[in-house]
Design an enzyme around this catalytic site. Structure first.
Site, mmCIF file in Angstrom:
data_model
loop_
_atom_site.group_PDB
_atom_site.id
_atom_site.type_symbol
_atom_site.label_atom_id
_atom_site.label_comp_id
_atom_site.label_asym_id
_atom_site.label_seq_id
_atom_site.Cartn_x
_atom_site.Cartn_y
_atom_site.Cartn_z
ATOM 1 N N LYS A 42 0.842 -1.215 0.000
ATOM 2 C CA LYS A 42 0.000 0.000 0.000
ATOM 3 C C LYS A 42 0.870 1.255 0.000
ATOM 4 O O LYS A 42 0.545 2.261 -0.647
ATOM 5 C CB LYS A 42 -0.938 -0.011 1.217
ATOM 6 N N GLU A 49 1.304 6.649 -6.821
ATOM 7 C CA GLU A 49 0.231 7.671 -6.897
ATOM 8 C C GLU A 49 0.824 9.092 -6.949
ATOM 9 O O GLU A 49 0.425 9.909 -7.784
ATOM 10 C CB GLU A 49 -0.650 7.476 -5.667
ATOM 11 N N HIS A 311 38.937 4.657 -1.059
ATOM 12 C CA HIS A 311 37.787 3.751 -0.909
ATOM 13 C C HIS A 311 37.895 2.516 -1.810
ATOM 14 O O HIS A 311 37.028 1.663 -1.770
ATOM 15 C CB HIS A 311 36.479 4.498 -1.188
HETATM 16 C C1 3PG Z 1 -4.251 8.617 -0.082
HETATM 17 O O1 3PG Z 1 -5.308 9.151 0.246
HETATM 18 O O2 3PG Z 1 -4.089 7.804 -0.995
HETATM 19 C C2 3PG Z 1 -3.051 8.952 0.679
HETATM 20 O O3 3PG Z 1 -3.368 9.110 2.001
HETATM 21 C C3 3PG Z 1 -2.282 10.091 0.095
HETATM 22 O O4 3PG Z 1 -2.451 11.215 0.805
HETATM 23 P P1 3PG Z 1 -1.382 12.414 0.725
HETATM 24 O O5 3PG Z 1 -1.387 12.948 -0.656
HETATM 25 O O6 3PG Z 1 -1.922 13.403 1.735
HETATM 26 O O7 3PG Z 1 -0.062 11.885 1.172
#
Ligand code: 3PG
Length: 329
Positions: A42, A49, A311
């Site tokens: 997730k 996302e 190194h």
């Molecule tokens: C979501 O709703 O998928 C997450 O919580 C992302 O939220 P954020 O953009 O506030 O991090």
């Protein structure tokens, strides 16, 4: 995206499957693995996302400031993009956003919203985990950084006054540019998912999740923010090869990336010429260019590390580690 003891999942499975979103009757839920496997998946979902949102926002900027499109035109373009290969939840809500009026002013609400992006932290956690696991996910890192940069509104204003540009309009044929932009976004989208999935593959090894990445792609096809038609191809890629280390190595997806990458290059060039910031598109292209590069200038970095810190380095013609006395006595 549940994880934990498999026997516990079996007890709740009928409930989860009945409430889960369905794609062609198939519930978008499965047991992902032991311990924190579900939470990790997730978290990476959210990292992807952030990156998808950043790229869509860059296309908005190119069309708004670069081409001078209004909200009605943007609504129509995102609607049409959502009807093609770019179909997905984020594309769908983006098209709706541009048609929504503000109750207070009657104007479009999107134009009344302050350009400062907040975050609850899951994108940052994805980047932190990737750094720990030493898996490059630069588009996701960049998406987090751009939300951070957006917060520096006052400084951006001051800097804008110093580094004034005469214009940020793109000198392009709008129709040609739009089709290039569509392709660029689609190519970069594959690259984002490739980064996220590569992180999941590494985490699965390290934390013994034994993730089935095909199943991850399958359950992401519905009921989540990054759901997208592209996930069908991603699922198919892992069906062909369960241990695929990076989606960019899949024959079918790599053909698509090759098809679209020249347009990504064109768009990045045009944006750079006009001073329009497209760091997500740029870094996605550079990640691709670096990932496809048989040789990288890392030998120079090794030489510098050995020079200032002894190194050591490895050689192309012998096994072992070596050190050079770089400065003459
Ligand atoms: C979501 O709703 O998928 C997450 O919580 C992302 O939220 P954020 O953009 O506030 O991090």
């Amino acid at each position: 995206m549940p994880g934990g003891p498999e026997e516990a999942y079996e007890r709740v499975r009928p409930i989860f499957e009945s409430v889960a979103a369905k794609v062609n009757g198939d519930p978008c839920v499965t047991w992902l693995g032991p311990g924190s496997a579900g939470h990790f998946v997730k978290m990476v979902h959210n990292g992807i996302e952030y990156a998808v949102m950043q790229l869509i926002a860059e296309t908005y900027d190119l069309m708004k400031r670069g081409l001078g499109f209004n909200d009605d035109e943007l609504h129509d373009i995102y609607c049409s993009w959502n009807n093609g290969e770019l179909n997905g939840y984020l594309m769908e809500i983006t098209s709706h956003i541009f048609s929504k009026a503000d109750e207070k002013t009657g104007k479009r609400i999107v134009d009344e919203i302050l350009d400062i992006a907040k975050q609850k932290g899951t994108g940052m956690w994805t980047s932190q985990s990737a750094m720990e696991l030493q898996v490059p996910i630069p588009t996701i890192d960049l998406a987090v950084a751009m939300r951070d940069l957006s917060v520096f509104a006052k400084e951006r204003e001051q800097a804008g006054a110093i580094y004034q540009r005469s214009q940020r309009r793109l000198t392009v044929d709008p129709d040609t540019f739009l089709s290039q932009l569509y392709s660029a976004l689609f190519g970069a989208m594959i690259i984002i998912y490739a980064q996220g999935m590569a992180l999941l593959a590494a985490a699965s090894d390290k934390y013994k999740y034994d993730l089935d990445l095909g199943a991850v792609a399958r359950i992401w096809r519905g009921g989540c923010i990054i759901r997208a038609t592209l996930l069908e191809d991603i699922r198919a890629a892992f069906q062909v090869r369960r241990d695929l280390p990076n989606l960019l190595l899949d024959p079918s997806l790599s053909r698509k990336v090759m098809e679209h990458q020249e347009y990504l290059r064109q768009v990045v060039c045009r944006a750079a010429e006009s001073g329009l910031p497209v760091p997500g598109l740029m870094v996605s292209l550079s990640y691709l260019d670096a990932y496809c590069s048989e040789w990288l200038p890392a030998n120079l970095i090794q030489a510098q590390r050995d020079y200032f810190g002894a190194h050591t380095y490895e050689r192309i013609d012998a096994k072992g580690t070596f050190h050079t006395e770089w400065e003459e006595e």
